[in-house]
Design a protein around this motif. Structure first.
Motif, mmCIF file in Angstrom:
data_model
loop_
_atom_site.group_PDB
_atom_site.id
_atom_site.type_symbol
_atom_site.label_atom_id
_atom_site.label_comp_id
_atom_site.label_asym_id
_atom_site.label_seq_id
_atom_site.Cartn_x
_atom_site.Cartn_y
_atom_site.Cartn_z
ATOM 1 N N ALA A 1 0.810 -1.231 0.000
ATOM 2 C CA ALA A 1 0.000 0.000 0.000
ATOM 3 C C ALA A 1 0.835 1.268 0.000
ATOM 4 O O ALA A 1 0.563 2.208 0.750
ATOM 5 C CB ALA A 1 -0.955 -0.016 1.196
ATOM 6 N N VAL A 2 1.838 1.317 -0.853
ATOM 7 C CA VAL A 2 2.705 2.503 -0.908
ATOM 8 C C VAL A 2 1.912 3.745 -1.315
ATOM 9 O O VAL A 2 2.167 4.847 -0.813
ATOM 10 C CB VAL A 2 3.894 2.247 -1.855
ATOM 11 C CG1 VAL A 2 4.681 3.522 -2.120
ATOM 12 C CG2 VAL A 2 4.810 1.171 -1.271
ATOM 13 N N ALA A 3 0.942 3.592 -2.208
ATOM 14 C CA ALA A 3 0.151 4.748 -2.634
ATOM 15 C C ALA A 3 -0.552 5.400 -1.459
ATOM 16 O O ALA A 3 -0.662 6.633 -1.386
ATOM 17 C CB ALA A 3 -0.867 4.334 -3.701
ATOM 18 N N SER A 4 -1.028 4.598 -0.516
ATOM 19 C CA SER A 4 -1.720 5.173 0.646
ATOM 20 C C SER A 4 -0.774 5.975 1.512
ATOM 21 O O SER A 4 -1.213 6.850 2.273
ATOM 22 C CB SER A 4 -2.367 4.058 1.475
ATOM 23 O OG SER A 4 -1.409 3.336 2.228
ATOM 24 N N ALA B 1 0.372 6.435 -10.794
ATOM 25 C CA ALA B 1 1.452 6.758 -11.733
ATOM 26 C C ALA B 1 2.527 7.620 -11.073
ATOM 27 O O ALA B 1 3.206 8.404 -11.730
ATOM 28 C CB ALA B 1 0.880 7.491 -12.947
ATOM 29 N N TRP B 2 2.697 7.486 -9.774
ATOM 30 C CA TRP B 2 3.766 8.212 -9.082
ATOM 31 C C TRP B 2 5.092 7.937 -9.795
ATOM 32 O O TRP B 2 5.439 6.796 -10.017
ATOM 33 C CB TRP B 2 3.845 7.763 -7.626
ATOM 34 C CG TRP B 2 4.809 8.573 -6.814
ATOM 35 C CD1 TRP B 2 6.163 8.453 -6.781
ATOM 36 C CD2 TRP B 2 4.489 9.638 -5.913
ATOM 37 N NE1 TRP B 2 6.707 9.366 -5.927
ATOM 38 C CE2 TRP B 2 5.706 10.106 -5.374
ATOM 39 C CE3 TRP B 2 3.297 10.222 -5.510
ATOM 40 C CZ2 TRP B 2 5.762 11.142 -4.451
ATOM 41 C CZ3 TRP B 2 3.344 11.256 -4.586
ATOM 42 C CH2 TRP B 2 4.562 11.717 -4.070
ATOM 43 N N PRO B 3 5.836 8.969 -10.153
ATOM 44 C CA PRO B 3 7.031 8.755 -10.973
ATOM 45 C C PRO B 3 8.226 8.229 -10.178
ATOM 46 O O PRO B 3 8.356 8.498 -8.982
ATOM 47 C CB PRO B 3 7.321 10.156 -11.521
ATOM 48 C CG PRO B 3 6.789 11.086 -10.464
ATOM 49 C CD PRO B 3 5.566 10.399 -9.914
ATOM 50 N N ASN B 4 9.063 7.462 -10.847
ATOM 51 C CA ASN B 4 10.386 7.085 -10.340
ATOM 52 C C ASN B 4 10.339 6.282 -9.039
ATOM 53 O O ASN B 4 11.221 6.424 -8.189
ATOM 54 C CB ASN B 4 11.265 8.328 -10.145
ATOM 55 C CG ASN B 4 11.462 9.104 -11.421
ATOM 56 O OD1 ASN B 4 11.676 8.508 -12.484
ATOM 57 N ND2 ASN B 4 11.380 10.417 -11.338
ATOM 58 N N GLY C 1 14.175 9.519 -7.212
ATOM 59 C CA GLY C 1 13.291 8.369 -7.076
ATOM 60 C C GLY C 1 13.086 7.969 -5.624
ATOM 61 O O GLY C 1 13.704 8.526 -4.711
ATOM 62 N N LEU C 2 12.224 6.979 -5.430
ATOM 63 C CA LEU C 2 11.989 6.458 -4.088
ATOM 64 C C LEU C 2 13.011 5.393 -3.704
ATOM 65 O O LEU C 2 13.127 5.049 -2.534
ATOM 66 C CB LEU C 2 10.583 5.867 -3.977
ATOM 67 C CG LEU C 2 9.415 6.855 -4.129
ATOM 68 C CD1 LEU C 2 8.078 6.123 -3.977
ATOM 69 C CD2 LEU C 2 9.513 7.992 -3.131
#
Length: 625
Positions: free
Chosen positions: A303-306, A359-362, A371-372
């Protein structure tokens, strides 16, 4: 002991091994040293089996350095004893018994205390550990079998222990040809129905299946059989159970106090305060712990987007913008970067994989490039588009052709894993086989065709348990998989097909060596919507033959279908999803075809193929038959 350097890094948010300092540690001369972070406590005591759970027996002392850490050494405490911290808060007379956030073992649910334990184990996976850098590399084959330990198989209705699971699962995974196993979260969780995603014990494998040593045996045994072990890890949220992290010392210590930041409306759970340095040290330490003490080969971060979006699952007015007025969670971004930097610095032969659905980049690009810092990212867009296409009646697929080709527009923006995970077969979504249209024969044919297309497509692969033999009912955690259906021909054929597909994949560098660069892929046919045919080349880096993947997504066999190829000679049919041994109708090309000097698709040479109905063919170039 906790030194000045430990306190500095703890407060800075970069301490990656708190598990050596906090928690309960057996002492060489007997007794146990306890340490817990509770900065807003008025008093803390260790209560447990040895003292009748009395808070007067073993009070803890606060360190004089203002760190908020309480310590004590208890001579009577022994390995196996259950214990908690009784915390009396400075605020409003709040008194609560909390499990140890750093415990190595918990009582088996529904009990909620921690247990004193050690982490000794005589490892025998030296050969694996010496070679796993190459096995986890971006240019290595990776075919991941996702497993929920409590419902893969059972014994007379009861859970398998870690040790028994190790032998059964390793044997099966070797037979099926997968390279890695990914376990859904085994970190301790009070509610079995959360599947591990509501974690309370970030340093404890769930006691449902055994002890830490039992889980070490599991990892050790799989490594000895040549299988990597990935762990699903959940730093995005945690449950509000009283014994857990929530409101730990009478304040919102691990979570934000404001529910617009600290409460997750979708999961009814707490959200970590990633801006608090001590919390960041806690989470980074948890991630490193599994790689360090359990030899885990990688973390799939849930759940990285959250975590990245302050407005995730929230309506207007239900969230607080960042200091620039945006919706990006700047503290979570920093935490993920710190985590990935520390993982790859300390364990460069492991991998981190993000489940990030936007669509979070990198996401899988270096931190130095903005980037992450993850090694890979799940390709949720590919999964949604391809399943949506496959669920169409084949007569309508010509109108949805672009759903299967769209992923190649962005395929090399990230280092992608193609997932067909547990999320696609739960909560009324039905099984993968059940999503396929047509009668039973067509459903199996569709699923074999999809898997062939997927295994040929750039990106590493992940398949949830049961998908490899076409379980008909959706997954439920309350029982085991429907193993009995593997005695039926359609399911048995699919299972044989998946085992062979994995072997074809692993034996051909063209299918995995250049997964994350356009040099490894070339469309041959991307626009034949009328026939619902796709064809592409996969190309290796080294002197290995290229591979041609051809899919016919209609139930109409297509004879004399000419396809341009880059090299003259013989193109061997190394896998045909329509072969009779897999439950197919037996259409094919008698093992392969020779090229003709006939132009097609911009190439000087071509082959004349029979495309079986609802099928994927994989062909490999050879100079001669």
């Amino acid at each position: 002991m906790i030194g000045d350097e430990d306190l500095y890094f703890f407060r800075e948010g970069t301490h990656a091994r708190l598990y050596d300092k906090l928690g309960a540690h057996l002492q060489p001369d007997g007794g146990v040293r306890f340490a817990v972070w509770a900065p807003n406590a008025q008093a803390v005591s260790v209560v447990g089996d040895w003292n009748g759970w009395s808070d007067a027996a073993d009070p803890m002392q606060p360190r004089p350095d203002g760190s908020g850490i309480w310590e004590s050494v208890v001579p009577q405490a022994q390995r196996g004893h259950a214990y908690k911290y009784r915390i009396a808060s400075r605020h409003a007379g709040y008194v609560v018994d909390k499990a140890d956030p750093m415990a190595f073992l918990a009582e088996a649910p529904p009990a909620t205390a921690s247990r004193i334990w050690g982490l000794e184990h005589d490892w025998h996976d030296h050969d694996w550990m010496a070679t796993r850098r190459a096995r986890n590399a971006l240019d290595a084959p990776m075919s991941i079998y996702e497993v929920h330990p409590g419902s893969w198989q059972r014994q007379d209705g009861s859970f398998l222990g870690y040790r028994e699971l190790a032998h059964r699962l390793a044997e099966y995974v070797c037979h099926m040809g997968f390279t890695h196993v990914e376990l859904m979260p085994i970190t301790e969780h009070p509610f079995y129905g959360s599947w591990g995603y509501q974690t309370t014990g970030y340093f404890a494998p769930t006691a449902r299946y055994g002890t830490p040593q039992d889980f070490m045996y599991f990892v050790d045994h799989l490594h000895q059989r040549g299988i990597g072990v990935l762990l699903d890890w959940v730093p995005s949220h945690f449950p509000n159970d009283e014994h857990g992290l929530a409101y730990f010392d009478g304040t919102h210590l691990y979570e934000h106090a404001d529910p617009r930041q600290g409460f997750h409306p979708e999961w009814n759970s707490g959200i970590f305060n990633y801006g608090r340095n001590e919390v960041r040290s806690f989470l980074v330490s948890s991630g490193l712990f599994w790689l360090d003490r359990y030899h885990i080969d990688g973390l799939r971060v849930d759940a990285v987007a959250s975590m990245l979006y302050l407005d995730y699952a929230r309506k207007h007015g239900e969230w607080i913008p960042n200091r620039y007025g945006g919706r990006e969670n700047l503290e979570a971004i920093e935490f993920l970067q710190v985590l990935n930097r520390e993982v790859y610095r300390s364990f460069p032969d492991t991998v981190t994989i993000a489940e990030e659905s936007t669509a979070w980049p990198n996401v899988s690009r270096p931190i130095e490039m903005g980037g992450l810092g993850f090694g890979m990212k799940w390709n949720m867009g590919w999964m949604h588009d391809d399943l949506a296409y496959m669920q169409q009646d084949p007569v309508h697929r010509r109108h949805h052709h672009g759903q299967m080709t769209f992923s190649m527009i962005y395929a090399f923006n990230e280092n992608f894993v193609l997932p067909l995970s547990h999320d696609e077969v739960v909560y009324g979504k039905g099984s993968l086989l059940g999503k396929m249209p047509g009668d039973s024969w067509q459903q199996f044919a569709n699923l074999r065709a999809l898997y062939g297309y997927m295994w040929g497509h750039p990106g590493k692969k992940l398949l949830f348990m049961g998908g490899e033999f076409g379980q008909r009912r959706e997954w439920t955690h309350e029982g085991e998989l429907e193993w009995w259906v593997t005695g039926m021909e359609g399911h048995a054929g699919l299972q044989r097909y998946m085992a062979q597909l994995n072997r074809v994949y692993r034996d051909r560098p063209a299918l995995w060596q250049i997964d994350f660069h356009s040099a490894g892929f070339e469309w041959v046919i991307a626009d034949d919507a009328g026939n619902s045919v796709f064809a592409f080349l996969r190309k290796p880096r080294e002197a290995a033959p290229p591979v041609l993947v051809v899919s016919n997504m209609t139930p109409v066999p297509r004879t004399n279908y000419r396809i341009g190829v880059p090299l003259p000679g013989y193109w061997c049919e190394v896998l045909n999803s329509d072969a009779p041994e897999y439950g197919g109708a037996g259409w094919g090309n008698l093992g392969g075809v020779e090229t003709d000097p006939v132009r097609a698709h911009g190439r000087m040479q071509s082959i004349n193929l029979t495309l079986p109905p609802l099928s994927t063919l994989i062909l490999e170039h050879k100079p001669h038959a």
